[in-house]
Design a protein around this motif. Structure first.
Motif, PDB file in Angstrom:
ATOM      1  N   ALA A   1      10.098  -2.474   5.337  1.00 50.12           N
ATOM      2  CA  ALA A   1      10.787  -2.574   4.044  1.00 50.12           C
ATOM      3  C   ALA A   1      12.088  -1.781   4.078  1.00 50.12           C
ATOM      4  CB  ALA A   1       9.887  -2.050   2.924  1.00 50.12           C
ATOM      5  N   LEU A   2      13.055  -2.232   3.302  1.00 52.67           N
ATOM      6  CA  LEU A   2      14.326  -1.533   3.135  1.00 52.67           C
ATOM      7  C   LEU A   2      14.578  -1.325   1.650  1.00 52.67           C
ATOM      8  CD1 LEU A   2      16.977  -0.659   4.856  1.00 52.67           C
ATOM      9  CD2 LEU A   2      17.985  -2.632   3.705  1.00 52.67           C
ATOM     10  N   PHE A   3      14.833  -0.085   1.260  1.00 50.16           N
ATOM     11  CA  PHE A   3      15.210   0.233  -0.114  1.00 50.16           C
ATOM     12  C   PHE A   3      16.734   0.154  -0.174  1.00 50.16           C
ATOM     13  CE2 PHE A   3      11.159   2.093   0.847  1.00 50.16           C
ATOM     14  CZ  PHE A   3      10.382   1.716  -0.244  1.00 50.16           C
TER      15      PHE A   3
ATOM     16  N   LEU B   1      14.006  -7.764  -8.882  1.00 52.33           N
ATOM     17  CA  LEU B   1      12.746  -7.724  -8.149  1.00 52.33           C
ATOM     18  C   LEU B   1      12.966  -7.784  -6.641  1.00 52.33           C
ATOM     19  CD1 LEU B   1      10.479  -9.886 -10.471  1.00 52.33           C
ATOM     20  CD2 LEU B   1      10.832  -7.410 -10.445  1.00 52.33           C
ATOM     21  N   GLU B   2      11.908  -7.620  -5.903  1.00 58.93           N
ATOM     22  CA  GLU B   2      11.992  -7.547  -4.452  1.00 58.93           C
ATOM     23  C   GLU B   2      12.601  -8.816  -3.863  1.00 58.93           C
ATOM     24  OE1 GLU B   2       7.645  -8.508  -5.529  1.00 58.93           O
ATOM     25  OE2 GLU B   2       9.261  -7.237  -6.282  1.00 58.93           O
ATOM     26  N   ILE B   3      13.246  -8.659  -2.726  1.00 55.97           N
ATOM     27  CA  ILE B   3      13.935  -9.761  -2.046  1.00 55.97           C
ATOM     28  C   ILE B   3      13.134 -10.084  -0.792  1.00 55.97           C
ATOM     29  CG2 ILE B   3      16.088 -10.470  -0.943  1.00 55.97           C
ATOM     30  CD1 ILE B   3      17.388  -8.178  -2.756  1.00 55.97           C
ATOM     31  N   GLU B   4      12.464 -11.217  -0.817  1.00 59.17           N
ATOM     32  CA  GLU B   4      11.491 -11.536   0.228  1.00 59.17           C
ATOM     33  C   GLU B   4      12.100 -12.284   1.407  1.00 59.17           C
ATOM     34  OE1 GLU B   4       8.535 -13.559  -2.060  1.00 59.17           O
ATOM     35  OE2 GLU B   4       7.610 -11.698  -2.772  1.00 59.17           O
ATOM     36  N   ARG B   5      13.313 -12.798   1.260  1.00 54.01           N
ATOM     37  CA  ARG B   5      14.034 -13.414   2.384  1.00 54.01           C
ATOM     38  C   ARG B   5      15.406 -12.746   2.474  1.00 54.01           C
ATOM     39  NH1 ARG B   5      13.362 -19.859   1.998  1.00 54.01           N
ATOM     40  NH2 ARG B   5      14.121 -19.658   4.132  1.00 54.01           N
ATOM     41  N   PRO B   6      15.431 -11.480   2.883  1.00 52.60           N
ATOM     42  CA  PRO B   6      16.673 -10.704   2.767  1.00 52.60           C
ATOM     43  C   PRO B   6      17.819 -11.209   3.632  1.00 52.60           C
ATOM     44  CG  PRO B   6      14.989  -9.470   3.961  1.00 52.60           C
ATOM     45  CD  PRO B   6      14.311 -10.656   3.380  1.00 52.60           C
ATOM     46  N   GLN B   7      17.520 -11.693   4.835  1.00 49.60           N
ATOM     47  CA  GLN B   7      18.614 -12.149   5.691  1.00 49.60           C
ATOM     48  C   GLN B   7      19.348 -13.336   5.069  1.00 49.60           C
ATOM     49  OE1 GLN B   7      19.334 -10.308   8.546  1.00 49.60           O
ATOM     50  NE2 GLN B   7      17.800  -9.029   7.554  1.00 49.60           N
ATOM     51  N   ARG B   8      18.581 -14.219   4.459  1.00 50.71           N
ATOM     52  CA  ARG B   8      19.187 -15.373   3.785  1.00 50.71           C
ATOM     53  C   ARG B   8      20.093 -14.915   2.644  1.00 50.71           C
ATOM     54  NH1 ARG B   8      15.794 -20.243   0.761  1.00 50.71           N
ATOM     55  NH2 ARG B   8      17.604 -21.399  -0.014  1.00 50.71           N
ATOM     56  N   LEU B   9      19.637 -13.934   1.867  1.00 50.67           N
ATOM     57  CA  LEU B   9      20.444 -13.440   0.754  1.00 50.67           C
ATOM     58  C   LEU B   9      21.704 -12.754   1.255  1.00 50.67           C
ATOM     59  CD1 LEU B   9      20.933 -12.896  -2.224  1.00 50.67           C
ATOM     60  CD2 LEU B   9      19.512 -10.857  -2.020  1.00 50.67           C
TER      61      LEU B   9
ATOM     62  N   VAL C   1      11.529  -7.075   3.945  1.00 57.27           N
ATOM     63  CA  VAL C   1      11.695  -7.218   2.504  1.00 57.27           C
ATOM     64  C   VAL C   1      12.647  -6.129   2.036  1.00 57.27           C
ATOM     65  CG1 VAL C   1       9.691  -5.746   1.990  1.00 57.27           C
ATOM     66  CG2 VAL C   1      10.440  -7.429   0.303  1.00 57.27           C
ATOM     67  N   TYR C   2      13.435  -6.409   0.982  1.00 58.18           N
ATOM     68  CA  TYR C   2      14.268  -5.398   0.353  1.00 58.18           C
ATOM     69  C   TYR C   2      13.679  -5.061  -1.010  1.00 58.18           C
ATOM     70  CZ  TYR C   2      18.225  -6.477   3.545  1.00 58.18           C
ATOM     71  OH  TYR C   2      19.041  -6.665   4.626  1.00 58.18           O
ATOM     72  N   TYR C   3      13.662  -3.774  -1.320  1.00 56.53           N
ATOM     73  CA  TYR C   3      13.335  -3.289  -2.652  1.00 56.53           C
ATOM     74  C   TYR C   3      14.607  -2.689  -3.244  1.00 56.53           C
ATOM     75  CZ  TYR C   3       8.476  -3.833  -1.146  1.00 56.53           C
ATOM     76  OH  TYR C   3       7.282  -4.345  -0.682  1.00 56.53           O
TER      77      TYR C   3
ATOM     78  N   PRO D   1       0.778  -1.241   0.000  1.00 57.42           N
ATOM     79  CA  PRO D   1       0.000   0.000   0.000  1.00 57.42           C
ATOM     80  C   PRO D   1       0.810   1.293   0.000  1.00 57.42           C
ATOM     81  CG  PRO D   1      -1.054  -1.614   1.398  1.00 57.42           C
ATOM     82  CD  PRO D   1       0.240  -2.236   0.952  1.00 57.42           C
ATOM     83  N   LEU D   2       2.013   1.291   0.558  1.00 53.82           N
ATOM     84  CA  LEU D   2       2.815   2.518   0.611  1.00 53.82           C
ATOM     85  C   LEU D   2       3.909   2.576  -0.447  1.00 53.82           C
ATOM     86  CD1 LEU D   2       3.352   3.150   4.450  1.00 53.82           C
ATOM     87  CD2 LEU D   2       2.042   4.559   2.856  1.00 53.82           C
ATOM     88  N   VAL D   3       4.058   1.545  -1.256  1.00 51.22           N
ATOM     89  CA  VAL D   3       5.213   1.472  -2.158  1.00 51.22           C
ATOM     90  C   VAL D   3       4.771   1.126  -3.579  1.00 51.22           C
ATOM     91  CG1 VAL D   3       7.434   0.366  -2.625  1.00 51.22           C
ATOM     92  CG2 VAL D   3       6.689   0.713  -0.260  1.00 51.22           C
ATOM     93  N   THR D   4       5.204   1.961  -4.537  1.00 49.92           N
ATOM     94  CA  THR D   4       4.952   1.731  -5.957  1.00 49.92           C
ATOM     95  C   THR D   4       6.284   1.765  -6.699  1.00 49.92           C
ATOM     96  OG1 THR D   4       2.780   2.754  -5.827  1.00 49.92           O
ATOM     97  CG2 THR D   4       3.765   2.588  -8.024  1.00 49.92           C
ATOM     98  N   ARG D   5       6.433   0.888  -7.682  1.00 49.65           N
ATOM     99  CA  ARG D   5       7.686   0.780  -8.446  1.00 49.65           C
ATOM    100  C   ARG D   5       7.434   1.126  -9.914  1.00 49.65           C
ATOM    101  NH1 ARG D   5       9.675  -4.905  -7.888  1.00 49.65           N
ATOM    102  NH2 ARG D   5       8.055  -5.357  -9.406  1.00 49.65           N
TER     103      ARG D   5
END
Length: 289
Positions: A161-163, A207-215, A200-202, A17-21
């Motif tokens: 979220a983290l950009f 595309l978005e990274i839904e498991r950022p700690q693992r990455l 999540v990372y944007y 809801p707060l983020v558009t790409r």
């Protein structure tokens, strides 16, 4: 990493809801499908990394803004695929440009990554922990040097979220190109993000990274593996960067070889700072214990 197909350029995609790409039409071997501009907010906005000075992308951003107030144009770093679009957007919206510090590079050596935006001049530089906010949202600056000396990530506290800009990307590892790029700083910044709990990372690309700690753990492991490769090659008498790259990056797209060479050099400089290797001209060797 997310393997879903990329969205078409110029199309506003709501990620939450707060983020558009909006994807810019500047695909290349270094930018993947292009630079991703993120718009944060609903009634008023922050624009993160408006991308290159491209007419079509600028028009797409204006369509997505749709007359809403822009509180800030936020820049993660000063590469030409991220910040030049800010100037015209600031002129047309009246929004201040803020984020990464300006940088004047005195070195004229080879460049593998996107060229620096020499005209980048923010109205406000954001330091670690400083915030910019609007109606129902706030972005906090997180210093993440390494890819560039002035790189910032931005945390959206309302959603977790983290950009991540180019520090952590959704398609490849970041290029670390000395003298502005610093491998020691890059690794420390990854460790810093590993200690956070972002949902999540944007990133700026991919595309978005839904498991950022693992990455992030994987990126740290990958860089440590590269460091081990370099030390083994030095032990075998392979002492120049081009020869190391030839052994380490078998089958790499030749257009990316300059980037690989800069990253290997960044590792060597970091090892030199730790007194593990030394340079004699263009040849490197292990420091005897």
């Amino acid at each position: 990493m997310n393997d879903a197909p990329p969205p078409p350029t110029g199309l506003a995609i709501e990620l939450e809801p707060l983020v558009t790409r909006v994807l810019a039409p500047n695909a290349s071997p270094y930018t993947f499908t292009g630079t991703q501009t993120h718009l944060v907010g609903t009634t008023d906005l922050a624009i993160i990394d408006p991308g290159p000075a491209d007419e079509a992308h600028h028009a797409a951003l204006l369509r997505t803004i749709a007359g809403r107030p822009v509180r800030a144009i936020v820049i993660t770093h000063h590469h030409r695929d991220h910040s030049p679009g800010a100037r015209r957007l600031a002129h047309e919206t009246g929004a201040p440009i803020m984020g990464a510090a300006p940088f004047a590079l005195s070195d004229d050596g080879p460049r593998a990554d996107a060229a620096f935006d020499a005209d980048y001049a923010p109205d406000r530089v954001l330091a670690e922990g400083e915030r910019v906010s609007g109606e129902g949202w706030a972005l906090e600056a997180i210093a993440t040097p390494g890819h560039t000396s002035n790189h910032l990530a931005f945390a959206l506290s309302e959603t977790g979220a983290l950009f991540s800009g180019d520090h952590v990307m959704g398609w490849a590892t970041s290029v670390v190109s000395p003298p502005d790029g610093d491998m020691g700083d890059y690794m420390a910044s990854l460790e810093k993000l590993l200690g956070r709990g972002d949902r999540v990372y944007y990133p700026g690309h991919g595309l978005e990274i839904e498991r950022p700690q693992r990455l992030v753990r994987g990126l740290l492991g990958h860089r440590k593996q590269r460091e081990g490769q370099i030390l083994r090659l030095l032990g075998e008498g392979v002492g120049t960067v081009p020869r190391m790259v030839e052994r380490m990056y078998v089958g790499l797209d030749r257009r990316l070889l300059p980037a690989a060479e800069r990253s290997v050099l960044a590792h060597l400089i970091d090892l030199d700072c730790r007194a593990l290797v030394r340079a004699d001209g263009e040849a490197w060797s292990i420091v005897s214990s």
